[in-house]
Design a protein around this motif. Structure first.
Motif, PDB file in Angstrom:
ATOM      1  N   THR B  23      45.806  70.024  32.811  1.00 42.92           N
ATOM      2  CA  THR B  23      47.003  70.089  31.961  1.00 42.92           C
ATOM      3  C   THR B  23      46.794  69.336  30.650  1.00 42.92           C
ATOM      4  N   PHE B  60      39.637  75.314  31.045  1.00 42.07           N
ATOM      5  CA  PHE B  60      40.649  75.662  32.037  1.00 42.07           C
ATOM      6  C   PHE B  60      40.028  76.563  33.112  1.00 42.07           C
TER       7      PHE B  60
ATOM      8  N   PHE C  13      58.098  67.832  43.707  1.00 41.51           N
ATOM      9  CA  PHE C  13      58.156  68.146  42.274  1.00 41.51           C
ATOM     10  C   PHE C  13      58.863  67.014  41.528  1.00 41.51           C
ATOM     11  N   ILE C  17      57.123  64.309  38.833  1.00 36.59           N
ATOM     12  CA  ILE C  17      57.686  64.082  37.497  1.00 36.59           C
ATOM     13  C   ILE C  17      57.943  62.590  37.277  1.00 36.59           C
ATOM     14  N   ILE C  20      54.663  60.705  36.829  1.00 36.62           N
ATOM     15  CA  ILE C  20      54.046  60.917  35.511  1.00 36.62           C
ATOM     16  C   ILE C  20      54.811  60.139  34.444  1.00 36.62           C
TER      17      ILE C  20
ATOM     18  N   PHE D  12      50.919  73.013  46.000  1.00 35.43           N
ATOM     19  CA  PHE D  12      50.944  71.663  45.457  1.00 35.43           C
ATOM     20  C   PHE D  12      50.265  71.596  44.094  1.00 35.43           C
ATOM     21  N   PHE D  13      49.098  72.265  43.999  1.00 36.69           N
ATOM     22  CA  PHE D  13      48.328  72.239  42.757  1.00 36.69           C
ATOM     23  C   PHE D  13      49.156  72.850  41.624  1.00 36.69           C
ATOM     24  N   ASP D  15      52.465  73.129  41.560  1.00 34.28           N
ATOM     25  CA  ASP D  15      53.618  72.251  41.295  1.00 34.28           C
ATOM     26  C   ASP D  15      53.225  71.049  40.451  1.00 34.28           C
ATOM     27  N   ALA D  16      52.068  70.455  40.778  1.00 36.06           N
ATOM     28  CA  ALA D  16      51.616  69.283  40.036  1.00 36.06           C
ATOM     29  C   ALA D  16      51.397  69.655  38.575  1.00 36.06           C
ATOM     30  N   ILE D  17      50.800  70.814  38.331  1.00 34.94           N
ATOM     31  CA  ILE D  17      50.570  71.282  36.958  1.00 34.94           C
ATOM     32  C   ILE D  17      51.907  71.460  36.241  1.00 34.94           C
ATOM     33  N   ALA D  18      52.871  72.101  36.910  1.00 36.77           N
ATOM     34  CA  ALA D  18      54.192  72.317  36.303  1.00 36.77           C
ATOM     35  C   ALA D  18      54.887  70.977  36.026  1.00 36.77           C
ATOM     36  N   ALA D  19      54.773  70.035  36.971  1.00 35.56           N
ATOM     37  CA  ALA D  19      55.400  68.717  36.801  1.00 35.56           C
ATOM     38  C   ALA D  19      54.805  67.983  35.607  1.00 35.56           C
ATOM     39  N   ILE D  20      53.481  68.075  35.444  1.00 34.96           N
ATOM     40  CA  ILE D  20      52.830  67.386  34.327  1.00 34.96           C
ATOM     41  C   ILE D  20      53.226  68.044  33.003  1.00 34.96           C
ATOM     42  N   ALA D  21      53.170  69.383  32.970  1.00 33.44           N
ATOM     43  CA  ALA D  21      53.481  70.100  31.727  1.00 33.44           C
ATOM     44  C   ALA D  21      54.913  69.802  31.276  1.00 33.44           C
ATOM     45  N   ILE D  22      55.858  69.773  32.242  1.00 34.93           N
ATOM     46  CA  ILE D  22      57.269  69.533  31.912  1.00 34.93           C
ATOM     47  C   ILE D  22      57.474  68.093  31.421  1.00 34.93           C
ATOM     48  N   LEU D  89      47.402  80.740  39.934  1.00 32.31           N
ATOM     49  CA  LEU D  89      46.665  79.906  38.974  1.00 32.31           C
ATOM     50  C   LEU D  89      46.873  80.416  37.545  1.00 32.31           C
ATOM     51  N   ALA D  92      50.156  79.153  36.513  1.00 37.12           N
ATOM     52  CA  ALA D  92      50.010  77.752  36.104  1.00 37.12           C
ATOM     53  C   ALA D  92      49.426  77.668  34.694  1.00 37.12           C
ATOM     54  N   PHE D  93      48.522  78.608  34.371  1.00 33.00           N
ATOM     55  CA  PHE D  93      47.929  78.629  33.026  1.00 33.00           C
ATOM     56  C   PHE D  93      49.006  78.824  31.958  1.00 33.00           C
ATOM     57  N   VAL D  96      50.734  75.581  31.463  1.00 32.60           N
ATOM     58  CA  VAL D  96      49.903  74.606  30.746  1.00 32.60           C
ATOM     59  C   VAL D  96      49.901  74.906  29.251  1.00 32.60           C
TER      60      VAL D  96
END
Lengths: 209, 209, 209, 209
Positions: B23, B60, C13, C17, C20, D12-13, D15-22, D89, D92-93, D96
Motif C-alpha cells: 500500500t 505491486f 477492519f 484502522i 495504523i 485478511f490481506f 482488508d488490511a490493504i483497504a484499512a491502510i489505504a483508508i 487482489l 485491492a489494487f 491502493v
C-alpha cells in the motif's frame, strides 16, 4: 468475562502496530530518493546514507527480536487481565516510538542523548516483556493449562533485558561505541546462546517448574 | 510447544507487513501531487512520472505474486519451527526493503546497480520462499497431514526463483533491458505455464511424492 | 445472514484502522529529523518540538483508551447488524481523522478552534461508542447469550463521553487550559474510578440488569 | 486443496490493504500543517484546503462503501478459487491506487481527466466486485451451503456499478459537475434504496434463486 476473541484482538492489535512500525522504517530512506539530484550516482546515494541504512537494519532486527519474544510469551497465554492488556499496549507504545530515535540516530549518530533515547526505548520495551512474563508466570489463570509458562522463560527474558541495559550503558558512556553496542549484542548472541544453555541446565535444577 | 494461534500470528504478522508495503508503494506518487504547480496539466503530470507509475505497477505485481506463493505454501503448513519463523521474518524483510529500490528504479531507471538492487531484492525474496518450501517438504511434522506439500511445489518454486535470477542477469548486464526484464518475465508467464505443465508431467514420474 | 467471520472481519477492519492511525502519529515527528540541521543539538530538537511530543503522547493515550472501550464492548457482542457495522465504521472514521487535529494542535496549540476540533473529534468518537453500547444493550440478538452486556456498561460509557464533553468545554472556553483539559481528565481518572465504583453500587440497585 | 485459513488469509490481506489505504487518506492533509506559517489562522487553513477535506471525505466514504460490498459478498463464500483470489487482489489494487487520484482531484478539481481517473478507479473497483459476485454465484463449490448467494446480490452489485458508471459519465462530460457527481450519488442513495426494494420484488419473481 474475557473471551478468546478478546485475547485474539489484543494480540492482533499489538501485532498490527508492530507490523506497521517495522514497515514504516524504510519510509525516511525511500523519501530521500526523489529529492536527490539524478546526477548523484545511486551507489554514492547508498554510501552517503549508510548511517540511515544501518539504523534501518538495526531497528528492523530489534523489532523482529522483540516481536519474537512477545510471540513466544503469548504461546503460553490463554486469556488476559486488564494488567496484561495495559502492559501489552504500553509495549506497543515503545514500538510506535522507535521510528523517532531511529531517525535521530541516523542523523546524530554518535550523540549520547540520542543513543540513550534509541537503546533506552528498546530497553523499556524489553523490560515490559519481562514484566508480562513475570505477571503471566505468577497467575495460573492467565496460562494455557496444557502449555504452562516454564520458569526458564523468566530467566531468558531477564537476560535479554539485561543485554539491552548493558548495550544502553556501553552506548551512552563510550561515545565511540554508540549504537554499535547493539551490533555487539547481536554478534554475541551465539555466545550467549551457548552460555545460556549451560546456565539453564544449572538454573533448571535450582528453579522449580 | 507451538500452538495454532502461534502459527496464525506468524502468518498474520507477515501478511500485515506485505499489505502495508504494497500500500505504501503509492505514497511517493501521491506526495508528488501537492508540490506540482497547478498550471501543469494533470495529463502531463502522469506522463512526466511514467517511470514512477511503471515502477509502482511492477512492484505491486511482484509483491502480489510473491505473496501468492507464500500463501500457497502455507496452505500445507500446520505448525512452525524456529527456522520457518525466522525465514518467514527474513522474507518479510525483503518485502519491507522493496519500496526503497522501487523509488530508486523510478529515479535512476537504467542504472545497473539500481536494477540489480531492485531485481536482486526480489530474487532473494523468491529464494527465501524456495528455502521455506524445501524446509517444509523435508519435515513431516510441519505439514498438514491431510494436505501434504507435493514435490512439484519445490519444482515450481525453484523455477520461479530461476526466473527472477534470469531477470536479474538480463536486467543488470544489458542496460537497455534494465527493469523491463521483469515485464518480459510476466509476459512470458503463460509460456512458462504451458512449459511447466509439460515439465511437471515428466518430473512427476521422476520425483517421489 | 451474519456469520462469525463477518463479525471478525468488521472488528478486524476497525482494529487495523486504529492500529495504523496510532502508529502514524509518530511520522510527523520522525519526518522533522532529516530537515533539522545537524548542528542543532538533539536535546534542543526534542525541547523545540515539545508540543509535538505532547500531542503525540496525548493522542496515543486517547486512541488506546477509546480502543479499550471498543474492545470491552465487543466482548459482549456475538453478531452484527447493519446499524452496528455503520456505527463501527463511523467510529473508525473519527480515529482516521485524529492525526489531522493532532498535527494542528501541535502547530497552533492554544487556538480554541483547533482545541475544539481536537477534543471534539474525541468526543464524537466516544459518543459513537456510547451509541453502540446502547444499541447492543437494547438488542438481545446482538449479545453473546452467555456474556450479556450489563447495564453498568451504558453508565460507564456515558460517564466517559461526559468527561470528553467536559474537556471540550473547558479546553475551548478557557484558552489557558486548551488541550491540557485532557491531561486533567487523565489525571483525574483514578478519582473518577473511585467515584464511579461508589456511583455504580448506587446505580446498580436502581438499574435492572 | 483450499483451506479455511487460506480463505481467511486472502480476506485478511485484502482488508488490511483497504484499512491502510483508508487511513493514509488523511496523511496529505496532516502533512500540510507543519509547512503552514503559524500566523495563518487555523480556521483559514481548513477553508484554504476545503477541496482536500472534501476529497478525503469522499474517498473515505467510497472505500467504506466498496468494503461493505466486499464484506457482504464474502459472507456467502466458503472457499476460494485462483480466479476469485486474483480478482480480490485486483480489487485491492484499485483501493491502493485511490490515494493518487484523491490527491489529484484535490489539486486539479475540475479537470475532466482527473475526475475521470478518480471516478474511473472507483468504477473499476465496483466492476471487480460485480465480477466476483457473478463468479461466486455461478459456482456452488465457492458458496457456503447453508448461506448461498442470492440472485438479488448480482442485481444489487450491478446497480451499484451502474451508479459509478453514471457518475463517471456525468463527472467527465459536464465539467461543472466534476466529482460532485459522487455526492449526488450518495445523496440519491435513499431514493435508489426505495426504487431498488420495489425493483427487487419484481425481479425476485423473474430470477430463479
Amino acid at each position: 468475562m474475557q473471551t478468546t476473541r478478546g485475547l485474539d484482538r489484543l494480540i492482533f492489535f499489538t501485532d498490527a502496530i508492530a507490523a506497521i512500525a517495522i514497515t514504516l522504517l524504510i519510509l525516511p530512506l525511500a523519501e530521500l530518493v526523489p529529492v536527490t539530484p539524478t546526477n548523484v550516482l545511486p551507489g554514492d546515494f547508498l554510501l552517503d546514507h549508510l548511517s540511515e541504512l544501518l539504523a534501518f537494519l538495526l531497528s528492523f532486527a530489534v523489532i523482529a527480536r522483540l516481536w519474537i519474544s512477545h510471540h513466544a510469551l503469548f504461546e503460553h497465554v490463554s486469556t488476559y487481565s486488564p494488567a496484561l492488556r495495559n502492559l501489552s499496549l504500553l509495549w506497543a507504545f515503545t514500538i510506535v516510538v522507535l521510528p523517532l530515535p531511529t531517525a535521530m540516530v541516523a542523523h546524530w549518530s554518535t550523540d549520547s542523548i540520542v543513543v540513550g533515547f534509541y537503546i533506552g526505548t528498546m530497553f523499556v520495551s524489553s523490560l515490559l516483556l519481562t514484566s508480562m512474563t513475570i505477571l503471566t508466570h505468577r497467575s495460573a489463570a492467565l496460562q494455557e493449562p496444557a502449555n504452562p509458562l516454564p520458569s526458564r522463560a523468566i530467566i531468558a527474558s531477564t537476560l535479554s533485558t539485561t543485554e539491552f541495559l548493558l548495550a544502553f550503558i556501553l552506548g551512552t558512556v563510550f561515545q565511540e561505541i554508540n549504537y554499535w553496542a547493539l551490533f555487539a549484542l547481536f554478534l554475541s548472541a551465539p555466545v550467549f546462546l551457548i552460555l545460556r544453555r549451560h546456565d539453564r541446565q544449572i538454573l533448571m535444577r535450582m528453579v522449580p517448574r
